[in-house]
Scaffold this active site. Structure first.
Site, PDB file in Angstrom:
ATOM      1  N   GLY A   1       0.794  -1.222   0.000  1.00 49.16           N
ATOM      2  CA  GLY A   1       0.000   0.000   0.000  1.00 49.16           C
ATOM      3  C   GLY A   1       0.826   1.273   0.000  1.00 49.16           C
ATOM      4  O   GLY A   1       0.289   2.363  -0.169  1.00 49.16           O
TER       5      GLY A   1
ATOM      6  N   CYS B   1     -28.652  -9.149 -15.283  1.00 45.97           N
ATOM      7  CA  CYS B   1     -28.036  -8.886 -16.591  1.00 45.97           C
ATOM      8  C   CYS B   1     -28.974  -9.365 -17.699  1.00 45.97           C
ATOM      9  O   CYS B   1     -29.516 -10.461 -17.636  1.00 45.97           O
ATOM     10  CB  CYS B   1     -26.693  -9.611 -16.689  1.00 45.97           C
ATOM     11  SG  CYS B   1     -26.021  -9.659 -18.363  1.00 45.97           S
TER      12      CYS B   1
ATOM     13  N   CYS C   1     -27.144 -12.698 -19.437  1.00 43.23           N
ATOM     14  CA  CYS C   1     -26.863 -13.945 -18.730  1.00 43.23           C
ATOM     15  C   CYS C   1     -27.655 -14.069 -17.442  1.00 43.23           C
ATOM     16  O   CYS C   1     -27.571 -15.094 -16.764  1.00 43.23           O
ATOM     17  CB  CYS C   1     -25.356 -14.068 -18.437  1.00 43.23           C
ATOM     18  SG  CYS C   1     -24.803 -12.980 -17.113  1.00 43.23           S
TER      19      CYS C   1
ATOM     20  N   CYS D   1     -23.851  -7.150 -17.948  1.00 43.93           N
ATOM     21  CA  CYS D   1     -22.597  -7.315 -17.197  1.00 43.93           C
ATOM     22  C   CYS D   1     -21.522  -6.428 -17.790  1.00 43.93           C
ATOM     23  O   CYS D   1     -21.350  -6.388 -19.016  1.00 43.93           O
ATOM     24  CB  CYS D   1     -22.093  -8.758 -17.311  1.00 43.93           C
ATOM     25  SG  CYS D   1     -22.999  -9.939 -16.323  1.00 43.93           S
TER      26      CYS D   1
ATOM     27  N   CYS E   1     -19.761 -12.773 -18.454  1.00 48.46           N
ATOM     28  CA  CYS E   1     -21.061 -12.879 -19.115  1.00 48.46           C
ATOM     29  C   CYS E   1     -21.040 -14.003 -20.162  1.00 48.46           C
ATOM     30  O   CYS E   1     -21.950 -14.827 -20.218  1.00 48.46           O
ATOM     31  CB  CYS E   1     -21.394 -11.533 -19.759  1.00 48.46           C
ATOM     32  SG  CYS E   1     -23.137 -11.267 -20.056  1.00 48.46           S
TER      33      CYS E   1
END
Lengths: 409, 313
Positions: free
Chosen positions: B58, B267, B270, B292, B298
């Site tokens: 980080g 979605c 899908c 998606c 997807c």
């Protein structure tokens, strides 16, 4: 559906590139520009591209200008991107501008400087009238025959006369044994030293430097400069490879050098004296070199204990916003698709909008009745309708709290 | 010129399956350039910065960012990181907005095929290196995979403290109070934290970090990920990293815990209800549908659904 083009794919990119190439070439009945023509007849463009591209190579700079359709910032970018691929083999010795083969040398502080004044090729005293004769081709011009001042005819630096009188103190030099900062190989930190600053300024965008310099003249971090000396000409570049142990001259390059002399009324620890701003660029690049010298002087404010009032005196501000290759990229990246973030913002603003509407029940009701079908999908149109409602404050609280995210791609 | 939903769907998702679903055969690398464009010394210097970054999760490490043949702001940090870690045996996936077929993703993939001649793929599971802008794939990552994030603004404190000199001090002193104050101000004004993406995280209980502009929906995927996650900011010349299995916490308050966004619709292609959805406007009357954003996820789901009825029948 006029535009779903963000999902363009490979074919669209190839077509765009082909179109760009065709457009760049223009009318094919007009003869194509040769690199030699660009190099010879657009020398100042070549010089600018070499300076901001930080690579001294007139042939490649000419190629970059041709490839960039005449866009000099784009050309500098092309040259930088090429420069990246070259290994760093040696650091040259410092160039000796004192023994420059002078093409131009002027001083605005002494009428007669040792070595003399020499105007050289300059726009300075030319009336800027469009020369319609030039529109015709096959012009022939003859240069006056006086030879340039040879290196052997010494032209000592004008500022040196002030140094001898101890009226000017050159800024402290980086110790010779310490390796210089290399802005092309090391990330810049602030606060930083003058070697890094000067390197950054030497390849900074000319327009940016010009504006910064100009701002100091208009009172934003005032200092009153005199053009101590401006010289332009050719110098030798020398390397001294450790494995050889002796110096080898590898090139002659053209540079422009500017030494500005500035007032300084003194501070608690420093007596009144003149101070110096320094500018150096590849090629004949006088406007840039002068601007660089002014900005260099403005950035010495911290070391001289001057008040820092103007943007040009703020080292972090100047150095991190001076590079046009960086700046053009980030500004133009806004063209890239942002629909993920925008979707996130859209979700958020709808939520904020719902909360807002709930807090003001009668208004929300009115608007919903006025122009919105009771479908979840139609929410945005109701939001649009509301924005023009005079009862609703034009500035939504979210727009303020989210200004930083506009910067975020 | 309003189009029907079907027309729009066809444009976004041609019926013929994309040919690129199996790994794309390597092309010959462009002559005249080193493998992966950068010279070996530069790659080494970037790998050194990466090692430091991995050692201090980080924490932003300055690195000697170079000009690349793409513009700053268009992924040069990610590209340099990818160029420094990629090898001949790697398989690269590049996504932008979750999709493999957006112009920027296509362009970066083309670049690496040109200068490396390596395999590329659309499938998250097949990739060893995944360069991304703005999303983390929905398919869970595994050990051995490397995620490379393109980062525009690495400094999480920049809109609180624009001076990097000061921000560096704040990181050194772990002085993150102002960030919490900023979030608290949101709570007092809006009743919740109003940050939709690039939502700040605390890494390994020490460094405040920007996850790059991924939606906050993706933040939980950063936490304890088995993949190595590398972040490159080219213009700002910073690199940072999350080694595998690093704790990553999205900033919040006990009484205002971190949440991710959800959608009321599945979605359109899908039927997924667990993925990040893109809103697509399909006509000039404001009709919309949701699909998606992760095109590979997807596709995989659609393929599985196409096979499932056959095996049943």
């Amino acid at each position: 559906m006029p535009y779903v083009a963000v999902k363009g794919g490979e074919h669209a990119i190839q077509n765009a590139e082909a179109l760009l190439q065709a457009k760049r070439r223009g009318d094919t009945t007009v003869p194509e520009l040769s690199l030699e023509q660009i190099k010879q007849q657009m020398q100042l463009a070549v010089n600018r591209v070499m300076a901001e591209g930080s690579l001294y190579d007139p042939d490649l700079a000419a190629l970059a200008i041709k490839q960039a359709w005449g866009d000099l910032v784009e050309a500098a970018f092309l040259l930088r991107a090429y420069r990246t691929t070259l290994p760093r083999l040696y650091y040259s010795d410092p160039i000796d501008t004192g023994s420059m083969y002078l093409q131009r040398r002027i001083s605005a502080i002494f009428k007669d400087a040792p070595g003399g004044q020499k105007l050289g090729p300059t726009f300075d005293y030319v009336h800027r009238l469009l020369d319609f004769k030039l529109a015709a081709e096959s012009n022939e011009f003859t240069a006056p025959t006086q030879p340039p001042i040879a290196a052997t005819e010494s032209a000592p630096r004008v500022v040196q006369t002030l140094v001898q009188e101890q009226l000017v103190t050159p800024p402290p030099a980086t110790p010779v044994d310490a390796p210089p900062f290399d802005v092309t190989r090391q990330p810049l930190h602030t606060p930083t030293n003058r070697d890094a600053r000067l390197q950054n300024l030497a390849r900074a965008d000319e327009g940016f430097l010009l504006s910064m310099a100009y701002s100091t003249q208009r009172g934003y971090g005032s200092n009153h400069p005199f053009a101590g000396e401006i010289r332009m000409g050719d110098v030798e570049v020398v390397i001294c490879p450790e494995e050889l142990g002796f110096e080898v001259a590898i090139a002659d390059i053209t540079v422009t050098e500017v030494q500005m002399v500035n007032q300084f009324t003194g501070s608690k620890d420093i007596p009144p004296q003149f101070t110096q701003g320094y500018g150096l660029t590849f090629g004949y690049n006088e406007r840039k070199a002068m601007a660089m010298a002014l900005v260099d002087r403005a950035l010495q404010a911290k070391d001289l204990g001057e008040a820092i009032d103007g943007p040009a005196q703020d080292e972090e501000f100047v150095l991190f916003h001076s590079d046009n290759v960086e700046a053009q990229g980030f500004v133009q990246h806004l063209k890239l698709p942002h629909y993920i973030d925008f979707q996130a913002e859209l979700n958020l603003i709808r939520q904020l909008r719902r909360d807002y509407d709930q807090a003001q029940p009668h208004q929300a009701e009115e608007v919903l009745v006025a122009d919105s079908p009771p479908s979840a999908n139609a929410e945005p149109s109701s939001a649009t309708g509301q924005a023009s409602d005079p009862n609703v404050p034009a500035k939504h609280p979210a727009s303020e709290s989210h200004s930083p995210s506009e910067l975020t791609p | 010129m309003p189009g029907t939903a079907t027309e729009v769907l066809n444009r976004l998702e041609p019926m013929t399956p994309p040919s690129s679903h199996s790994p794309i055969a390597p092309a010959l690398p462009e002559p005249g350039f080193n493998f992966a464009y950068l010279d070996e010394q530069t790659k080494r210097s970037i790998r050194r910065a990466l090692l430091k970054a991995v050692a201090i999760p980080g924490h932003q490490i300055p690195f000697s960012s170079r000009e690349m043949p793409m513009s700053y702001g268009w992924g040069t940090g990610g590209i340099q990181v990818t160029a420094s870690v990629i090898g001949q045996q790697d398989t690269l996936k590049v996504i932008d907005q979750g999709a493999d077929d957006t112009t920027n993703a296509v362009n970066i993939r083309r670049f690496f095929r040109k200068v490396c001649g390596i395999n590329t793929t659309d499938r998250t599971a097949e990739a060893t290196v995944i360069q991304t802008r703005h999303r983390i794939p929905e398919t869970p990552l595994r050990e051995g995979q490397t995620m490379v994030y393109q980062v525009p603004m690495p400094e999480p404190l920049y809109f609180i403290e624009p001076s990097r000199t000061e921000a560096n001090k704040m990181h050194a002193l772990e002085e993150y109070g102002p960030m919490y104050v900023r979030l608290y101000e949101d709570v007092t004004r809006f009743g919740h934290i109003a940050m939709a993406y690039d939502y700040p995280v605390m890494v390994n209980d020490r460094y405040l970090m920007k996850p790059s502009p991924i939606p906050r929906f993706d933040n939980p995927k950063l936490h304890m990920s088995p993949a190595l996650q590398l972040f490159g900011a080219g213009r700002e010349k910073r690199i940072y990293a999350l080694p595998p299995y690093t704790p990553v916490k999205s900033l919040d308050f006990e009484d205002h815990p971190f949440t991710v966004e959800t959608w009321d619709q599945p979605c359109e292609f899908c039927g997924a209800t667990d993925s990040y959805l893109d809103e697509v406007v399909i006509d000039d009357r404001g009709s919309r549908l949701w699909i998606c954003s992760d095109t590979d996820y997807c596709h995989q789901r659609q393929q599985a659904q196409a096979i499932a009825p056959q095996t049943l029948g």
